[in-house]
Design a protein around this motif. Structure first.
Motif, mmCIF file in Angstrom:
data_model
loop_
_atom_site.group_PDB
_atom_site.id
_atom_site.type_symbol
_atom_site.label_atom_id
_atom_site.label_comp_id
_atom_site.label_asym_id
_atom_site.label_seq_id
_atom_site.Cartn_x
_atom_site.Cartn_y
_atom_site.Cartn_z
ATOM 1 N N TYR A 122 0.859 -1.189 0.000
ATOM 2 C CA TYR A 122 0.000 0.000 0.000
ATOM 3 C C TYR A 122 0.891 1.235 0.000
ATOM 4 C CZ TYR A 122 -3.597 3.436 1.254
ATOM 5 O OH TYR A 122 -4.432 4.534 1.272
ATOM 6 N N GLN A 123 0.904 1.922 -1.134
ATOM 7 C CA GLN A 123 1.851 3.012 -1.370
ATOM 8 C C GLN A 123 1.875 4.049 -0.250
ATOM 9 O OE1 GLN A 123 2.346 4.519 -5.446
ATOM 10 N NE2 GLN A 123 1.922 6.574 -4.665
ATOM 11 N N PHE A 124 0.725 4.289 0.398
ATOM 12 C CA PHE A 124 0.633 5.359 1.396
ATOM 13 C C PHE A 124 0.802 4.846 2.824
ATOM 14 C CE2 PHE A 124 -2.065 6.174 -2.313
ATOM 15 C CZ PHE A 124 -1.334 7.202 -2.871
ATOM 16 N N ASN A 125 1.125 3.584 2.968
ATOM 17 C CA ASN A 125 1.436 3.001 4.265
ATOM 18 C C ASN A 125 2.839 3.455 4.679
ATOM 19 O OD1 ASN A 125 1.830 1.326 6.494
ATOM 20 N ND2 ASN A 125 2.205 -0.495 5.248
ATOM 21 N N THR A 126 2.966 4.017 5.847
ATOM 22 C CA THR A 126 4.272 4.524 6.305
ATOM 23 C C THR A 126 4.900 3.646 7.390
ATOM 24 O OG1 THR A 126 3.181 5.968 7.927
ATOM 25 C CG2 THR A 126 3.662 6.916 5.759
ATOM 26 N N GLU A 127 4.329 2.472 7.636
ATOM 27 C CA GLU A 127 4.872 1.601 8.684
ATOM 28 C C GLU A 127 5.959 0.695 8.091
ATOM 29 O OE1 GLU A 127 2.199 0.182 11.725
ATOM 30 O OE2 GLU A 127 0.516 1.092 10.669
ATOM 31 N N TYR A 128 7.015 1.349 7.609
ATOM 32 C CA TYR A 128 8.105 0.641 6.935
ATOM 33 C C TYR A 128 8.802 -0.341 7.881
ATOM 34 C CZ TYR A 128 7.341 4.988 4.346
ATOM 35 O OH TYR A 128 6.755 6.043 3.696
ATOM 36 N N THR A 145 7.571 -6.724 -3.492
ATOM 37 C CA THR A 145 6.659 -5.692 -3.010
ATOM 38 C C THR A 145 5.932 -5.069 -4.200
ATOM 39 O OG1 THR A 145 8.305 -3.906 -3.109
ATOM 40 C CG2 THR A 145 8.132 -5.157 -1.039
ATOM 41 N N MET A 146 4.669 -4.738 -3.981
ATOM 42 C CA MET A 146 3.864 -4.026 -4.981
ATOM 43 C C MET A 146 3.341 -2.742 -4.361
ATOM 44 S SD MET A 146 2.053 -7.522 -6.097
ATOM 45 C CE MET A 146 2.435 -8.069 -4.428
ATOM 46 N N GLU A 147 3.080 -1.761 -5.207
ATOM 47 C CA GLU A 147 2.719 -0.397 -4.786
ATOM 48 C C GLU A 147 3.882 0.292 -4.080
ATOM 49 O OE1 GLU A 147 -0.983 0.849 -3.190
ATOM 50 O OE2 GLU A 147 -2.120 -0.816 -4.054
ATOM 51 N N SER A 148 5.083 -0.189 -4.302
ATOM 52 C CA SER A 148 6.260 0.415 -3.658
ATOM 53 C C SER A 148 6.805 1.536 -4.542
ATOM 54 C CB SER A 148 7.324 -0.657 -3.392
ATOM 55 O OG SER A 148 7.416 -1.582 -4.454
ATOM 56 N N GLU A 172 5.166 6.039 -9.017
ATOM 57 C CA GLU A 172 4.362 6.750 -8.020
ATOM 58 C C GLU A 172 2.863 6.627 -8.311
ATOM 59 O OE1 GLU A 172 5.751 8.122 -5.400
ATOM 60 O OE2 GLU A 172 7.804 7.741 -6.076
ATOM 61 N N ASN A 173 2.493 5.670 -9.158
ATOM 62 C CA ASN A 173 1.091 5.522 -9.585
ATOM 63 C C ASN A 173 0.393 4.333 -8.923
ATOM 64 O OD1 ASN A 173 2.383 3.414 -10.834
ATOM 65 N ND2 ASN A 173 1.554 3.802 -12.878
ATOM 66 N N THR A 174 0.956 3.807 -7.838
ATOM 67 C CA THR A 174 0.509 2.614 -7.094
ATOM 68 C C THR A 174 0.798 1.316 -7.836
ATOM 69 O OG1 THR A 174 -1.808 2.443 -7.848
ATOM 70 C CG2 THR A 174 -1.353 3.954 -5.999
ATOM 71 N N TYR A 175 1.615 1.376 -8.901
ATOM 72 C CA TYR A 175 1.974 0.148 -9.620
ATOM 73 C C TYR A 175 3.485 -0.103 -9.624
ATOM 74 C CZ TYR A 175 -2.868 -0.197 -10.890
ATOM 75 O OH TYR A 175 -4.238 -0.320 -10.808
ATOM 76 N N GLY A 176 4.206 0.561 -8.724
ATOM 77 C CA GLY A 176 5.618 0.258 -8.560
ATOM 78 C C GLY A 176 5.817 -1.160 -8.044
ATOM 79 N N MET A 177 6.998 -1.709 -8.294
ATOM 80 C CA MET A 177 7.259 -3.102 -7.936
ATOM 81 C C MET A 177 8.748 -3.279 -7.659
ATOM 82 S SD MET A 177 6.089 -6.413 -10.211
ATOM 83 C CE MET A 177 4.395 -5.838 -10.257
ATOM 84 N N HIS A 178 9.071 -3.969 -6.557
ATOM 85 C CA HIS A 178 10.462 -4.209 -6.181
ATOM 86 C C HIS A 178 10.653 -5.675 -5.814
ATOM 87 C CE1 HIS A 178 10.208 0.145 -5.860
ATOM 88 N NE2 HIS A 178 11.532 0.209 -5.741
ATOM 89 N N HIS A 324 -3.518 -5.056 2.323
ATOM 90 C CA HIS A 324 -3.360 -6.462 1.939
ATOM 91 C C HIS A 324 -2.532 -7.186 2.993
ATOM 92 C CE1 HIS A 324 -4.428 -6.395 -2.519
ATOM 93 N NE2 HIS A 324 -4.473 -5.123 -2.179
ATOM 94 N N LEU A 325 -2.865 -8.425 3.253
ATOM 95 C CA LEU A 325 -1.994 -9.278 4.061
ATOM 96 C C LEU A 325 -0.886 -9.827 3.170
ATOM 97 C CD1 LEU A 325 -4.578 -11.351 6.135
ATOM 98 C CD2 LEU A 325 -3.214 -9.404 6.918
ATOM 99 N N PRO A 326 0.337 -9.970 3.680
ATOM 100 C CA PRO A 326 1.410 -10.570 2.888
ATOM 101 C C PRO A 326 1.219 -12.082 2.766
ATOM 102 C CG PRO A 326 2.191 -10.077 5.086
ATOM 103 C CD PRO A 326 0.793 -9.535 5.011
ATOM 104 N N VAL A 327 1.688 -12.630 1.654
ATOM 105 C CA VAL A 327 1.607 -14.072 1.395
ATOM 106 C C VAL A 327 2.991 -14.685 1.568
ATOM 107 C CG1 VAL A 327 1.108 -15.856 -0.327
ATOM 108 C CG2 VAL A 327 -0.343 -13.825 -0.168
ATOM 109 N N TYR A 328 3.038 -15.788 2.304
ATOM 110 C CA TYR A 328 4.292 -16.510 2.561
ATOM 111 C C TYR A 328 4.191 -17.889 1.919
ATOM 112 C CZ TYR A 328 7.817 -19.096 5.299
ATOM 113 O OH TYR A 328 8.870 -19.877 5.696
ATOM 114 N N CYS A 329 5.244 -18.301 1.239
ATOM 115 C CA CYS A 329 5.238 -19.595 0.564
ATOM 116 C C CYS A 329 6.567 -20.322 0.771
ATOM 117 C CB CYS A 329 4.992 -19.416 -0.937
ATOM 118 S SG CYS A 329 4.977 -20.956 -1.873
ATOM 119 N N GLU A 330 6.473 -21.625 1.055
ATOM 120 C CA GLU A 330 7.638 -22.508 1.113
ATOM 121 C C GLU A 330 7.498 -23.526 -0.012
ATOM 122 O OE1 GLU A 330 8.894 -26.201 3.862
ATOM 123 O OE2 GLU A 330 8.921 -24.271 4.926
#
Length: 375
Positions: A122-128, A145-148, A172-178, A324-330
């Motif tokens: 979430y691009q506007f989330n500041t809880e880094y 990460t998405m929206e980054s 900066e359009n909420t579609y950044g990705m890292h 969004h909740l993060p997804v974890y996969c093994e």
């Protein structure tokens, strides 16, 4: 006199409750039928997201109906609700442990266990710091990460010591990705399949024990009254990725915020076109959005994988301030185990033509998005 008032009150109460029952039944029929119409406008596509919640409401309305057993046509309405329940249940049961699929153990010739986290931050989330703490606690070999945007990129530099390999698409359009990885990246590409402001990333990696695989990160725009009027760009983007994946011989993971649900027509076409497997089948819904409202949570952060990738665990992690909740996969890679080949479904000629049409329509669609989005 009191008995007359009481009788009148009960009659009014019965009438209002019966009216509510009829309205709910009609609404549930409408929400079931709308997605059957293969129109890409959001009005027809949004009800697909709420199939789980719709099924719950069908059950509750069915139980409510037994208070009106003496009403005219009661059994017709109850029968309708029962048919709706069976219809939704047949689809949804595939995404629960009740639908049995064969489990696979890691063999001696398979890769080591690997882990990733996928998170729409979430691009506007500041809880880094919360997100950085989540990564440090779970220690995945890679994360997406998405929206980054640029601010998130600066915050994530604190992790680059442990994750020296990365691929960054800063928007900066909420579609950044890292994408960050402990595993060496052999090469990486940013694709813009349907629009110049909607990226997808393709990352080729090789583990220390010599296993190569390809990681795709995706985040197409959703159909909604506040964003895109139709699902054309979303569907075109996803099916373009499916065509690209089909031509790759290495093991493949496609991960991200699909803004779609696994049982939608376009998701099924994606799975059949790409020849990939949906790990939710026989496992769980794994709902991710909205993180703050558990009863209104939809499974839209999806993943698909090729037949030589085996999923050991798929779950959500704690909320870190995003919607969004993060997804974890093994998972592990095993080229010698052919046990999942039977789970591959392949598109027929009609479905291939439908997928091609969706790609063309997606490229034609002109999404009216700002280059910089402010909250």
């Amino acid at each position: 006199m009191n008995s007359c008032k009481k009788g009148l009150f009960l009659a009014i109460y019965f009438y209002n409750m019966w009216s509510a029952y009829l309205i709910l039944t009609g609404l549930l029929v409408l929400l079931t039928l709308l997605p059957k119409i293969q129109n890409q406008h959001w009005i027809f596509r949004v009800p697909e997201f709420g199939k789980i919640q719709i099924t719950y409401f069908i059950v509750l309305t069915f139980l409510l109906g037994f208070f009106f057993r003496s009403a005219e046509y009661f059994w017709y309405f109850q029968g309708t609700l029962f048919i709706l329940f069976v219809h939704h249940g047949v689809i949804l049961v595939k995404y629960t442990p009740l639908y049995r699929v064969r489990k696979h153990q890691r063999g001696k010739r398979s890769s080591q266990k690997l882990h990733f986290i996928s998170a729409n931050v979430y691009q506007f989330n500041t809880e880094y710091d919360k997100f950085i703490g989540l990564i440090n606690r779970n220690k995945p070999e890679m994360f997406l990460t998405m929206e980054s945007n640029g601010v998130w990129e600066n915050a994530l530099r604190a992790l680059e010591k442990d994750y020296p390999y990365h691929h960054k698409v800063t928007l900066e359009n909420t579609y950044g990705m890292h994408f960050y990885s402990k595993i060496q990246i052999k090469n990486s590409t940013t694709h813009y399949f349907v629009a110049e402001d909607i990226p997808s990333i393709e990352i080729h990696l090789e583990t220390e024990d010599g296993f190569s695989f390809v990681f795709f990160g995706v985040h197409p725009p959703p159909p909604s009254p506040t964003e895109e009027a139709t699902s054309k760009e979303r569907d075109g983007d996803l099916l373009s990725i499916a065509k690209r994946v089909k031509d790759i011989s290495e093991p493949v993971l496609v991960v991200g915020d699909f803004n779609n649900v696994a049982w939608s027509r376009s998701s099924i076409l994606f799975r059949k076109t790409s020849h990939l497997i949906d790990p939710r089948i026989g496992r769980a819904f794994v709902p991710t959005f909205h993180a703050k409202y558990q009863l209104l949570r939809f499974p839209i952060d999806l993943m698909f994988h090729s037949e030589d990738i085996f999923i050991k665990e798929l779950k959500t992690l704690d909320n870190f301030g995003s919607d969004h909740l993060p997804v974890y996969c093994e998972f592990f890679i095993d080229h010698h185990n052919t046990g999942q080949e039977e789970r591959i479904e392949v598109a027929d000629a009609e479905e291939k033509a439908e997928a091609e049409e969706m790609i063309i329509e997606g490229k034609k669609e002109d999404g009216d998005r700002d280059a910089v989005v402010t909250e």
